[in-house]
Scaffold this motif. Structure first.
Motif, PDB file in Angstrom:
ATOM      1  N   HIS A 204       0.851  -1.199   0.000  1.00 34.99           N
ATOM      2  CA  HIS A 204       0.000   0.000   0.000  1.00 34.99           C
ATOM      3  C   HIS A 204       0.876   1.234   0.000  1.00 34.99           C
ATOM      4  O   HIS A 204       1.761   1.376   0.854  1.00 34.99           O
ATOM      5  CB  HIS A 204      -0.919   0.055   1.225  1.00 34.99           C
ATOM      6  CG  HIS A 204      -1.625   1.379   1.331  1.00 34.99           C
ATOM      7  ND1 HIS A 204      -2.665   1.743   0.494  1.00 34.99           N
ATOM      8  CD2 HIS A 204      -1.394   2.458   2.138  1.00 34.99           C
ATOM      9  CE1 HIS A 204      -3.051   2.963   0.793  1.00 34.99           C
ATOM     10  NE2 HIS A 204      -2.303   3.420   1.781  1.00 34.99           N
TER      11      HIS A 204
ATOM     12  N   ASP B 233       1.415   3.412  -8.454  1.00 36.13           N
ATOM     13  CA  ASP B 233       0.314   2.824  -9.219  1.00 36.13           C
ATOM     14  C   ASP B 233       0.530   1.317  -9.367  1.00 36.13           C
ATOM     15  O   ASP B 233       1.547   0.766  -8.935  1.00 36.13           O
ATOM     16  CB  ASP B 233       0.151   3.504 -10.589  1.00 36.13           C
ATOM     17  CG  ASP B 233       1.380   3.389 -11.476  1.00 36.13           C
ATOM     18  OD1 ASP B 233       2.171   2.440 -11.298  1.00 36.13           O
ATOM     19  OD2 ASP B 233       1.547   4.245 -12.374  1.00 36.13           O
ATOM     20  N   HIS B 234      -0.434   0.645  -9.989  1.00 36.60           N
ATOM     21  CA  HIS B 234      -0.387  -0.811 -10.080  1.00 36.60           C
ATOM     22  C   HIS B 234       0.820  -1.292 -10.874  1.00 36.60           C
ATOM     23  O   HIS B 234       1.451  -2.297 -10.518  1.00 36.60           O
ATOM     24  CB  HIS B 234      -1.681  -1.338 -10.697  1.00 36.60           C
ATOM     25  CG  HIS B 234      -2.867  -1.225  -9.782  1.00 36.60           C
ATOM     26  ND1 HIS B 234      -3.161  -2.159  -8.815  1.00 36.60           N
ATOM     27  CD2 HIS B 234      -3.822  -0.262  -9.688  1.00 36.60           C
ATOM     28  CE1 HIS B 234      -4.252  -1.786  -8.155  1.00 36.60           C
ATOM     29  NE2 HIS B 234      -4.681  -0.642  -8.663  1.00 36.60           N
TER      30      HIS B 234
ATOM     31  N   ALA C 103       3.954  -0.934  -8.731  1.00 35.73           N
ATOM     32  CA  ALA C 103       3.937  -1.949  -7.680  1.00 35.73           C
ATOM     33  C   ALA C 103       4.341  -3.309  -8.245  1.00 35.73           C
ATOM     34  O   ALA C 103       5.139  -4.033  -7.625  1.00 35.73           O
ATOM     35  CB  ALA C 103       2.553  -2.026  -7.040  1.00 35.73           C
ATOM     36  N   ALA C 104       3.821  -3.640  -9.417  1.00 37.27           N
ATOM     37  CA  ALA C 104       4.178  -4.916 -10.045  1.00 37.27           C
ATOM     38  C   ALA C 104       5.663  -4.972 -10.338  1.00 37.27           C
ATOM     39  O   ALA C 104       6.320  -6.007 -10.160  1.00 37.27           O
ATOM     40  CB  ALA C 104       3.365  -5.119 -11.315  1.00 37.27           C
TER      41      ALA C 104
ATOM     42  N   ARG D 129       1.709  -6.632  -5.153  1.00 36.70           N
ATOM     43  CA  ARG D 129       0.359  -6.319  -5.632  1.00 36.70           C
ATOM     44  C   ARG D 129      -0.179  -5.147  -4.829  1.00 36.70           C
ATOM     45  O   ARG D 129      -0.171  -5.176  -3.596  1.00 36.70           O
ATOM     46  CB  ARG D 129      -0.544  -7.540  -5.477  1.00 36.70           C
ATOM     47  CG  ARG D 129      -1.969  -7.335  -5.952  1.00 36.70           C
ATOM     48  CD  ARG D 129      -2.604  -8.670  -6.318  1.00 36.70           C
ATOM     49  NE  ARG D 129      -2.620  -9.596  -5.200  1.00 36.70           N
ATOM     50  CZ  ARG D 129      -3.682  -9.846  -4.437  1.00 36.70           C
ATOM     51  NH1 ARG D 129      -4.834  -9.212  -4.681  1.00 36.70           N
ATOM     52  NH2 ARG D 129      -3.622 -10.722  -3.451  1.00 36.70           N
ATOM     53  N   LEU D 130      -0.603  -4.094  -5.517  1.00 39.38           N
ATOM     54  CA  LEU D 130      -1.063  -2.863  -4.864  1.00 39.38           C
ATOM     55  C   LEU D 130      -2.482  -3.045  -4.347  1.00 39.38           C
ATOM     56  O   LEU D 130      -3.372  -3.482  -5.080  1.00 39.38           O
ATOM     57  CB  LEU D 130      -1.007  -1.703  -5.851  1.00 39.38           C
ATOM     58  CG  LEU D 130      -1.231  -0.303  -5.259  1.00 39.38           C
ATOM     59  CD1 LEU D 130      -0.072   0.083  -4.352  1.00 39.38           C
ATOM     60  CD2 LEU D 130      -1.386   0.727  -6.377  1.00 39.38           C
ATOM     61  N   LEU D 131      -2.688  -2.688  -3.082  1.00 37.66           N
ATOM     62  CA  LEU D 131      -4.002  -2.777  -2.454  1.00 37.66           C
ATOM     63  C   LEU D 131      -4.276  -1.514  -1.649  1.00 37.66           C
ATOM     64  O   LEU D 131      -3.357  -0.762  -1.298  1.00 37.66           O
ATOM     65  CB  LEU D 131      -4.070  -3.980  -1.507  1.00 37.66           C
ATOM     66  CG  LEU D 131      -3.959  -5.387  -2.101  1.00 37.66           C
ATOM     67  CD1 LEU D 131      -3.987  -6.418  -0.967  1.00 37.66           C
ATOM     68  CD2 LEU D 131      -5.071  -5.668  -3.094  1.00 37.66           C
TER      69      LEU D 131
END
Length: 337
Positions: free
Chosen positions: A186, A191-192, A195-196, A201-203
């Motif tokens: 988090h 952004d996603h 994060a990848a 994994r973005l939450l």
């Protein structure tokens, strides 16, 4: 570069740190790069005994114990153009007057992130093995655990929730890559896709707390993050979950955390607390589900040399007219430590 062109540099910190920050080979390298008196370490910018040296200072090398850098610093050091901080955050060190005059500021925070990430990785691995609980049980029973007592133990597929893609957070994410973890992240500024790229994994914060087995805090201590883990959010962590805090105690509502820990619902590994140190009667010193350390995750002992090396490398850039590699910008202070 001729000696006359070398920048004039002065140390400003608690002198107790100097030998570990700048051991002899590193100090010699520094002296080849700048005009500096290693015996002169400023503790008070208004001290008449250091007035002459400060008047000709181009660069301050600061560290823990340095006086606050404010308008009085500029008066004492009118030629000052660069501050190289041999420690982490400069938030409380540098006053508005220096930013306004355009003094360049660099920090060794990247070097300090390394041991914090290493400490955190070690604690994640030990928590996954339930090492602290097994230690407590072994003390009581003096026997090996049964099969049933180890059924929930292990690091395969553990969900690790990292709060904050800070320098420490990113260092930790790199260290987590070789392990068989599912890594969640988090951070409102990531952004996603990024994060990848970091292996996570973005939450949302709430989803991360609900899904993680182990939650590790690496957010900056700014007004927006005060008590970001409040009573309601702590309640989202699953029963038996582990909270690791190597950032700042201020990020957690410690009254709410203490209640959770006293109940036995959560486990915690805390290198920082609020307040710090905790009062002598705090139950956190005695609880078997709490592993408490005295703010040791950051650079200690021979790890300080890494910070000194970053500062010397920055000074070499200054001496050669190159841009700083670890510059801290005033605008970034609103969201970084």
């Amino acid at each position: 570069m001729p000696s006359a062109q070398l920048p004039r540099v002065v140390f400003a910190m608690d002198p107790v740190h100097l030998p570990l920050l700048f051991p002899a080979p590193l100090l010699a390298r520094l002296q080849r790069t700048a005009e500096i008196d290693p015996a002169l370490v400023v503790r008070d910018f208004a001290d008449p005994a250091v007035a002459s040296a400060l008047a000709g200072t181009d660069v301050l090398i600061t560290g823990w114990g340095c006086p606050h850098l404010d308008a009085g610093t500029l008066t004492a050091a009118p030629r000052l153009r660069t501050v190289l901080h041999a420690a982490g955050s400069v938030r409380s060190l540098v006053g508005e007057a220096l930013w306004t005059r355009g003094v360049a500021v660099s920090s060794a925070v990247t070097g300090n992130a390394v041991p914090v990430a290493e400490y955190t990785l070690a604690m994640i691995l030990l928590a996954g093995k339930d090492a602290f609980a097994h230690r407590e049980r072994y003390r009581r029973t003096h026997t090996h655990p049964t099969f049933d007592e180890t059924a929930a133990t292990g690091n395969v597929g553990r969900r690790i929730g990292v709060i904050g893609a800070s320098r420490v957070g990113r260092s930790l994410l790199r260290l987590l890559r070789p392990y068989d973890f599912e890594v969640l992240l988090h951070d409102p500024y990531v952004d996603h896709a990024e994060a990848a790229g970091l292996g996570a994994r973005l939450l949302s914060l709430e989803d991360l707390l609900q899904r993680s087995d182990i939650v590790s805090l690496h957010a900056p201590d700014i007004p927006a993050t005060r008590h970001m883990l409040d009573r309601d959010r702590l309640a989202l962590i699953r029963d038996g979950g582990v909270l690791i805090n190597t950032s700042r105690g201020n990020l957690v509502d410690h009254a709410a955390l203490t209640d959770e820990l006293v109940s036995g619902r959560l486990h915690a590994i805390l290198d920082v607390t609020e307040p710090e140190p905790l009062p002598a009667d705090s139950p956190l010193y005695r609880l078997p589900n709490v592993f408490l350390t005295p703010h040791i995750a950051g650079s200690l002992g021979n790890e300080l040399e890494r910070l000194g090396r970053i500062v010397v490398e920055e000074l070499e850039r200054v001496a050669n007219g190159l841009p700083l590699a670890h510059e801290v910008r005033h605008a970034d202070l609103a969201r970084v430590a």
